[in-house]
Design an enzyme around this catalytic site. Sequence first.
Site, PDB file in Angstrom:
ATOM      1  N   SER A 198      72.380 203.100  72.469  1.00 39.15           N
ATOM      2  CA  SER A 198      71.598 202.303  72.634  1.00 39.15           C
ATOM      3  C   SER A 198      71.940 201.322  73.437  1.00 39.15           C
ATOM      4  O   SER A 198      71.160 200.666  74.074  1.00 39.15           O
ATOM      5  CB  SER A 198      71.195 202.278  71.203  1.00 39.15           C
ATOM      6  OG  SER A 198      70.512 203.060  70.705  1.00 39.15           O
ATOM      7  N   HIS A 216      71.465 196.817  69.983  1.00 40.90           N
ATOM      8  CA  HIS A 216      70.606 196.916  71.834  1.00 40.90           C
ATOM      9  C   HIS A 216      70.654 195.257  72.153  1.00 40.90           C
ATOM     10  O   HIS A 216      70.244 194.940  73.352  1.00 40.90           O
ATOM     11  CB  HIS A 216      68.954 196.830  71.490  1.00 40.90           C
ATOM     12  CG  HIS A 216      68.680 198.032  70.278  1.00 40.90           C
ATOM     13  ND1 HIS A 216      67.678 198.727  70.620  1.00 40.90           N
ATOM     14  CD2 HIS A 216      69.810 199.177  70.163  1.00 40.90           C
ATOM     15  CE1 HIS A 216      67.868 199.865  69.713  1.00 40.90           C
ATOM     16  NE2 HIS A 216      69.294 200.404  69.728  1.00 40.90           N
TER      17      HIS A 216
END
Length: 288
Positions: free
Chosen positions: A192, A238
């Site tokens: 991610s 992230h």
Amino acid sequence: MMDQTVCCYRHPDRETGIRCTRCERPICPDCMVSASVGFQCPECVREAGRTAPQPRTVAGGAIAGDQRLVTKILIGLNLAVFLAVLANKDLVNQLGLFGPCFTFDNGTAQGVVHCGVGADHPGQWYRMITSVFLHQEFAHIGFNMLALWWIGAPLEAVLGRARYLALYLISGLGGSALVLLLAPDTLTLGASGAIFGLFGATAVFVKRLRQDMRPVLMLLGLNLLFTFTWSNISWQGHIGGLVTGVLVAIGMAYAPRERRRQVQWGTCVAVLVAVIAVSAYAVSQISG
């Protein structure tokens, strides 16, 4: 007066009345290559091919035959590691990211910072990159690989293979660095962070090309909403990947044409050095 016989420079036994429009050497029908005006000889055609400017992507990368090859390889690597994890669950403990020693049900594992003390016991820094290719749930890898294909493949066509791969790996490391700094005691894994770097880079290039920003901003905003509202999601990874990807992409998108390669790769090196510095500081905090 006597007529002088003119023969092809490559086939002396063949008479001809045609000459190359560039070098004026006589050429027979077998040696003629059609040009915009008249005919050229094979040597002039090859020389023109070597000196003609090669087509480039928007970011200056070489245009390859398969402009999605690196994305396919990255997806293949992630899937291969996922299959290995299905066969051996302990790989999550061996390849996942965490800072200090970590206690699992089956024992204690070393993190980026070694459990022991001294130069003979280095930390397992490889976890910062191996964790980027590591997944253990079907939904996790499914969502990430779909996002990688949808976002990564078009971006690879814009950047070219080398620049795209550098962006992906540095973004993944940037996500790992922020995890190590803010959440070192949490086991973290997944692509991610690198994918959020691709999101950020896509936004930069959409802006650079003066295209409609609304679709990419809506998609990015939706993913950020999921990041901060869903459980068991590493927002540190992230955000670290997103910021890193934006910084690298700015250097790639806005580099002046006359010094494009130097600025682009210099930006990659500078961002990578910053990631290493953050990681080193995080390790010093954990060790201290």
